[in-house]
Design a protein around this motif. Structure first.
Motif, mmCIF file in Angstrom:
data_model
loop_
_atom_site.group_PDB
_atom_site.id
_atom_site.type_symbol
_atom_site.label_atom_id
_atom_site.label_comp_id
_atom_site.label_asym_id
_atom_site.label_seq_id
_atom_site.Cartn_x
_atom_site.Cartn_y
_atom_site.Cartn_z
ATOM 1 N N ASN A 7 -30.679 57.927 9.448
ATOM 2 C CA ASN A 7 -31.252 59.274 9.579
ATOM 3 C C ASN A 7 -31.264 59.994 8.234
ATOM 4 O OD1 ASN A 7 -31.795 59.089 12.319
ATOM 5 N ND2 ASN A 7 -29.808 59.905 12.902
ATOM 6 N N HIS A 8 -30.181 59.844 7.480
ATOM 7 C CA HIS A 8 -30.113 60.487 6.164
ATOM 8 C C HIS A 8 -31.181 59.925 5.226
ATOM 9 C CE1 HIS A 8 -28.509 62.539 2.713
ATOM 10 N NE2 HIS A 8 -28.415 61.389 2.069
ATOM 11 N N LEU A 9 -31.395 58.622 5.266
ATOM 12 C CA LEU A 9 -32.410 58.002 4.409
ATOM 13 C C LEU A 9 -33.812 58.504 4.733
ATOM 14 C CD1 LEU A 9 -31.146 54.307 4.343
ATOM 15 C CD2 LEU A 9 -31.091 55.965 2.467
ATOM 16 N N CYS A 10 -34.028 58.932 5.963
ATOM 17 C CA CYS A 10 -35.343 59.427 6.372
ATOM 18 C C CYS A 10 -35.518 60.918 6.090
ATOM 19 C CB CYS A 10 -35.555 59.161 7.858
ATOM 20 S SG CYS A 10 -35.651 57.398 8.241
ATOM 21 N N SER A 11 -34.480 61.576 5.611
ATOM 22 C CA SER A 11 -34.560 63.010 5.341
ATOM 23 C C SER A 11 -35.143 63.263 3.952
ATOM 24 C CB SER A 11 -33.180 63.650 5.445
ATOM 25 O OG SER A 11 -32.378 63.281 4.339
ATOM 26 N N ASP A 12 -35.409 64.517 3.661
ATOM 27 C CA ASP A 12 -35.986 64.895 2.368
ATOM 28 C C ASP A 12 -34.941 65.158 1.285
ATOM 29 O OD1 ASP A 12 -38.598 64.731 3.202
ATOM 30 O OD2 ASP A 12 -38.708 66.835 3.799
ATOM 31 N N ASN A 13 -33.670 65.061 1.620
ATOM 32 C CA ASN A 13 -32.646 65.393 0.640
ATOM 33 C C ASN A 13 -31.770 64.207 0.254
ATOM 34 O OD1 ASN A 13 -31.810 65.573 3.261
ATOM 35 N ND2 ASN A 13 -30.300 67.143 2.939
ATOM 36 N N VAL A 14 -32.398 63.061 0.079
ATOM 37 C CA VAL A 14 -31.686 61.869 -0.375
ATOM 38 C C VAL A 14 -31.707 61.865 -1.899
ATOM 39 C CG1 VAL A 14 -31.676 59.348 -0.401
ATOM 40 C CG2 VAL A 14 -32.318 60.570 1.668
ATOM 41 N N ASP A 15 -30.531 61.763 -2.500
ATOM 42 C CA ASP A 15 -30.494 61.747 -3.961
ATOM 43 C C ASP A 15 -30.017 60.426 -4.539
ATOM 44 O OD1 ASP A 15 -27.886 61.996 -3.187
ATOM 45 O OD2 ASP A 15 -27.426 63.692 -4.479
ATOM 46 N N ARG A 16 -29.519 59.548 -3.687
ATOM 47 C CA ARG A 16 -29.143 58.204 -4.155
ATOM 48 C C ARG A 16 -29.041 57.254 -2.966
ATOM 49 N NH1 ARG A 16 -23.839 61.036 -4.632
ATOM 50 N NH2 ARG A 16 -24.923 62.092 -6.267
ATOM 51 N N VAL A 17 -29.272 55.979 -3.251
ATOM 52 C CA VAL A 17 -29.226 54.953 -2.215
ATOM 53 C C VAL A 17 -28.630 53.695 -2.824
ATOM 54 C CG1 VAL A 17 -30.586 53.570 -0.602
ATOM 55 C CG2 VAL A 17 -31.358 55.850 -1.199
ATOM 56 N N TYR A 18 -27.768 53.050 -2.085
ATOM 57 C CA TYR A 18 -27.220 51.772 -2.538
ATOM 58 C C TYR A 18 -28.311 50.698 -2.488
ATOM 59 C CZ TYR A 18 -22.504 53.666 -2.137
ATOM 60 O OH TYR A 18 -21.365 54.423 -2.294
ATOM 61 N N LEU A 19 -28.333 49.852 -3.486
ATOM 62 C CA LEU A 19 -29.314 48.762 -3.516
ATOM 63 C C LEU A 19 -29.161 47.852 -2.309
ATOM 64 C CD1 LEU A 19 -29.258 47.837 -7.306
ATOM 65 C CD2 LEU A 19 -30.970 49.176 -6.063
ATOM 66 N N GLU A 20 -27.939 47.633 -1.880
ATOM 67 C CA GLU A 20 -27.693 46.789 -0.704
ATOM 68 C C GLU A 20 -28.340 47.390 0.543
ATOM 69 O OE1 GLU A 20 -25.155 47.967 -2.663
ATOM 70 O OE2 GLU A 20 -24.600 46.132 -3.717
ATOM 71 N N THR A 21 -28.355 48.717 0.629
ATOM 72 C CA THR A 21 -28.983 49.388 1.771
ATOM 73 C C THR A 21 -30.487 49.178 1.751
ATOM 74 O OG1 THR A 21 -27.234 51.069 1.770
ATOM 75 C CG2 THR A 21 -29.267 51.600 2.949
ATOM 76 N N LEU A 22 -31.097 49.331 0.571
ATOM 77 C CA LEU A 22 -32.535 49.091 0.454
ATOM 78 C C LEU A 22 -32.881 47.654 0.816
ATOM 79 C CD1 LEU A 22 -33.366 50.978 -2.863
ATOM 80 C CD2 LEU A 22 -33.775 51.730 -0.515
ATOM 81 N N GLU A 23 -32.064 46.743 0.342
ATOM 82 C CA GLU A 23 -32.294 45.327 0.640
ATOM 83 C C GLU A 23 -32.215 45.065 2.143
ATOM 84 O OE1 GLU A 23 -30.755 40.954 -0.843
ATOM 85 O OE2 GLU A 23 -29.382 42.645 -1.021
ATOM 86 N N LEU A 24 -31.227 45.648 2.793
ATOM 87 C CA LEU A 24 -31.063 45.459 4.237
ATOM 88 C C LEU A 24 -32.250 46.024 5.008
ATOM 89 C CD1 LEU A 24 -29.331 44.640 6.681
ATOM 90 C CD2 LEU A 24 -28.208 46.859 6.511
ATOM 91 N N VAL A 25 -32.699 47.202 4.640
ATOM 92 C CA VAL A 25 -33.846 47.809 5.315
ATOM 93 C C VAL A 25 -35.091 46.942 5.126
ATOM 94 C CG1 VAL A 25 -35.418 49.797 5.320
ATOM 95 C CG2 VAL A 25 -32.937 50.164 5.200
ATOM 96 N N CYS A 26 -35.331 46.490 3.907
ATOM 97 C CA CYS A 26 -36.503 45.653 3.636
ATOM 98 C C CYS A 26 -36.461 44.349 4.415
ATOM 99 C CB CYS A 26 -36.615 45.370 2.140
ATOM 100 S SG CYS A 26 -37.154 46.787 1.187
ATOM 101 N N LYS A 27 -35.309 43.704 4.426
ATOM 102 C CA LYS A 27 -35.184 42.436 5.166
ATOM 103 C C LYS A 27 -35.368 42.656 6.658
ATOM 104 C CE LYS A 27 -32.412 39.729 1.994
ATOM 105 N NZ LYS A 27 -31.151 39.002 1.777
ATOM 106 N N THR A 28 -34.786 43.735 7.182
ATOM 107 C CA THR A 28 -34.882 44.012 8.616
ATOM 108 C C THR A 28 -36.320 44.279 9.035
ATOM 109 O OG1 THR A 28 -32.637 44.923 8.630
ATOM 110 C CG2 THR A 28 -34.069 45.540 10.458
ATOM 111 N N LEU A 29 -37.052 45.004 8.183
ATOM 112 C CA LEU A 29 -38.441 45.344 8.504
ATOM 113 C C LEU A 29 -39.450 44.316 7.994
ATOM 114 C CD1 LEU A 29 -38.330 49.169 7.694
ATOM 115 C CD2 LEU A 29 -38.181 48.072 9.945
#
Length: 58
Positions: A7-29
């Motif tokens: 939910n936080h990643l989908c909000s407008d106030n994200v200022d940083r994201v772990y690379l592992e999180t991006l990788e997981l989202v990409c692989k899942t989708l």
């Protein structure tokens, strides 16, 4: 991944994201990073101009 994190990643106030999180989202989708991230260059330029203006008064 926790629901709160997603939910936080989908909000407008994200200022940083772990690379592992991006990788997981990409692989899942089954998408590439380019399909996941959109860069708003106009917003980036406005923010950079505001920072520059602040520093000029310092």
């Amino acid at each position: 991944m926790k629901e709160h994190t997603l939910n936080h990643l989908c909000s407008d106030n994200v200022d940083r994201v772990y690379l592992e999180t991006l990788e997981l989202v990409c692989k899942t989708l089954s998408i590439s990073i380019e399909e996941l991230i959109e860069i708003d260059l106009a917003a980036h330029r406005r923010k950079a101009a505001a920072v520059s203006l602040i520093h000029s008064f310092s």
